[in-house]
Design an enzyme around this catalytic site. Structure first.
Site, short mmCIF file in Angstrom:
data_model
loop_
_atom_site.label_atom_id
_atom_site.label_comp_id
_atom_site.label_asym_id
_atom_site.label_seq_id
_atom_site.Cartn_x
_atom_site.Cartn_y
_atom_site.Cartn_z
N GLY A 17 2.20 2.08 10.71
CA GLY A 17 3.04 3.32 10.62
C GLY A 17 3.68 3.53 12.06
O GLY A 17 4.14 5.01 11.97
N GLU A 53 -7.17 4.14 7.50
CA GLU A 53 -6.84 5.74 7.18
C GLU A 53 -8.21 6.31 6.45
O GLU A 53 -8.26 7.35 6.61
CB GLU A 53 -5.65 5.96 6.36
CG GLU A 53 -4.30 5.48 7.30
CD GLU A 53 -3.04 5.11 6.79
OE1 GLU A 53 -2.96 5.37 5.37
OE2 GLU A 53 -2.00 4.59 7.22
N HIS A 80 -9.45 0.44 4.64
CA HIS A 80 -8.33 0.78 5.36
C HIS A 80 -8.67 1.72 6.40
O HIS A 80 -9.35 2.66 6.37
CB HIS A 80 -7.30 1.36 4.32
CG HIS A 80 -5.94 1.57 5.00
ND1 HIS A 80 -5.66 2.39 5.83
CD2 HIS A 80 -4.94 0.63 4.56
CE1 HIS A 80 -4.34 2.12 6.03
NE2 HIS A 80 -3.97 1.06 5.50
N GLU A 105 -5.28 -5.39 10.69
CA GLU A 105 -4.49 -4.25 10.62
C GLU A 105 -4.77 -3.60 11.83
O GLU A 105 -5.68 -2.55 12.03
CB GLU A 105 -4.53 -3.19 9.57
CG GLU A 105 -4.12 -4.09 7.96
CD GLU A 105 -3.52 -2.95 7.08
OE1 GLU A 105 -2.45 -3.15 6.79
OE2 GLU A 105 -3.96 -1.81 7.07
N ASN A 127 0.68 -1.17 -0.02
CA ASN A 127 0.03 0.06 -0.04
C ASN A 127 0.86 1.44 0.20
O ASN A 127 1.41 1.36 0.84
CB ASN A 127 -0.86 0.10 1.28
CG ASN A 127 -1.70 1.22 1.22
OD1 ASN A 127 -1.85 1.94 0.29
ND2 ASN A 127 -2.23 1.43 2.57
N TRP A 128 1.11 1.70 -1.14
CA TRP A 128 2.03 3.12 -1.25
C TRP A 128 1.36 4.39 -0.70
O TRP A 128 1.96 5.33 -0.57
CB TRP A 128 2.33 3.33 -2.67
CG TRP A 128 2.99 2.43 -3.25
CD1 TRP A 128 3.53 1.10 -2.99
CD2 TRP A 128 3.48 2.19 -4.89
NE1 TRP A 128 4.16 0.41 -3.52
CE2 TRP A 128 4.26 1.07 -4.90
CE3 TRP A 128 3.29 3.04 -5.96
CZ2 TRP A 128 4.69 0.60 -6.01
CZ3 TRP A 128 3.82 2.58 -6.82
CH2 TRP A 128 4.63 1.33 -7.37
N LYS A 129 0.15 4.22 -0.15
CA LYS A 129 -0.55 5.43 0.13
C LYS A 129 -0.35 6.71 -0.57
O LYS A 129 -0.40 6.44 -1.82
CB LYS A 129 -0.20 5.70 1.65
CG LYS A 129 -0.02 4.22 2.74
CD LYS A 129 0.34 4.87 3.98
CE LYS A 129 0.47 3.44 4.86
NZ LYS A 129 -0.11 3.40 6.33
N GLY A 168 2.90 -1.25 4.27
CA GLY A 168 2.80 0.22 3.83
C GLY A 168 4.09 0.76 3.70
O GLY A 168 4.45 0.58 2.72
N GLY A 169 4.80 1.43 4.54
CA GLY A 169 5.97 2.09 4.48
C GLY A 169 7.16 1.12 3.80
O GLY A 169 7.84 1.58 2.98
N SER A 171 3.34 -2.14 10.40
CA SER A 171 4.73 -2.09 10.46
C SER A 171 5.74 -3.31 10.15
O SER A 171 6.57 -3.84 10.80
CB SER A 171 4.98 -1.52 11.98
OG SER A 171 4.43 -0.44 12.20
C1 PEP Z 1 -0.87 0.10 5.80
O1 PEP Z 1 -0.70 1.20 5.15
O2 PEP Z 1 -1.76 -0.72 5.56
C2 PEP Z 1 0.31 -0.29 6.84
C3 PEP Z 1 0.28 -1.42 7.18
O3 PEP Z 1 1.18 0.71 6.95
P1 PEP Z 1 2.70 0.24 7.44
O4 PEP Z 1 2.98 -0.93 7.10
O5 PEP Z 1 3.48 1.45 7.30
O6 PEP Z 1 2.42 -0.04 9.15
#
Ligand code: PEP
Length: 248
Positions: free
Chosen positions: A170, A98, A96, A164, A11-13, A231-232, A210
């Site tokens: 994050g 967010e 998600h 999640e 997930n590049w957000k 994500g990151g 994470s």
């Molecule tokens: C996400 O955006 O779904 C996520 C899990 O982010 P991160 O890996 O950065 O915690």
């Protein structure tokens, strides 16, 4: 992990520009040869053409980070499932945290988005997860059951579920392998109650929060952990490839 094929999603957000997305695809595509896991990336909408061009012919798929429940209409700023499918997407992220928190998306809207994805042949990755306060209050199972219960009936057979925990997204505060497995096992039992044992056994449940190359292998060892929503760490092609490589 039974005979479910692992799925690793990035997930590049709201990150990357076109040239960066193209460069990412040039690095990722050759690294996927012979990998056991299925791979999908979720770029932001303007990057979809570059990702489609960069991943065409590779084993990786791409999807939208969100979609509107309707197929077309006067919805400024939104994107429909039809438009995602037209951009070559085969997946869509739904619910998600967010989106739930930044945009106030309730469970019913998430379910409508799952139905829209299904109408357009997009496999939804449905995200569920409790906040830190909910976990501290002992409400984790209630929250997960409510979020999953709202969408399960709308989900097409190809959907994947992502656990999640909001407190892990994050933050660097990854769930322990035991905490992740406990939640995944709970979600699979809920799936069995809602959709039957066969679909519960076939549905992939991803962990997100994470995930990094350094912790992916221990998380992947959970019997009900069928892959990751990253994500990151998915913004670095080498790190993302290393996470994919955990599955061989
Ligand atoms: C996400 O955006 O779904 C996520 C899990 O982010 P991160 O890996 O950065 O915690």
């Amino acid at each position: 992990m039974a005979d479910r094929r692992p799925l690793v999603a990035g997930n590049w957000k709201m990150h990357l520009l076109t040239a960066e997305a193209a460069a990412f695809c040039r690095r990722l595509a050759p690294a996927l040869a012979g990998r056991a896991a299925e791979v999908v990336v979720f770029p932001s909408f303007p990057l979809l053409p570059a990702v489609a061009a960069g991943l065409a012919g590779s084993p990786a798929a791409w999807g939208g980070q969100d979609l509107h429940p309707e197929d077309a209409g006067a919805h400024t700023g939104d994107v429909s499932g039809a438009q995602l499918a037209d951009a070559g997407c085969t997946w869509a992220l739904c619910g998600h945290s967010e989106r739930r928190h930044d945009h106030g998306e309730p469970d019913e809207l998430v379910a409508a988005k799952v139905r829209a994805a299904a109408r357009h042949g997009l496999a939804p990755v449905v995200c569920v997860g409790e906040t830190r306060d909910e976990r501290r209050a002992g409400a984790t199972w209630e929250v997960l059951a409510r979020q999953l219960g709202a969408v399960a009936g709308a989900a097409p057979p190809a959907f994947a579920l992502a656990y999640e925990p909001v407190w892990a997204i994050g933050t660097g505060d990854t769930a322990t392998p035991e905490t992740a497995q406990e939640a995944h096992a709970f979600l699979r039992r809920e799936l069995a109650a809602l959709l039957g044992a066969e679909r519960a056994a076939a549905t992939r449940i991803l962990y997100g929060g994470s995930v990094k190359p350094a912790n992916a292998a221990e998380l992947a060892a959970g019997a009900d952990v069928d892959g990751f929503l990253v994500g990151g760490a998915s913004l670095d092609p080498q790190g993302f490839s290393d996470i994919i490589g955990v599955y061989g």
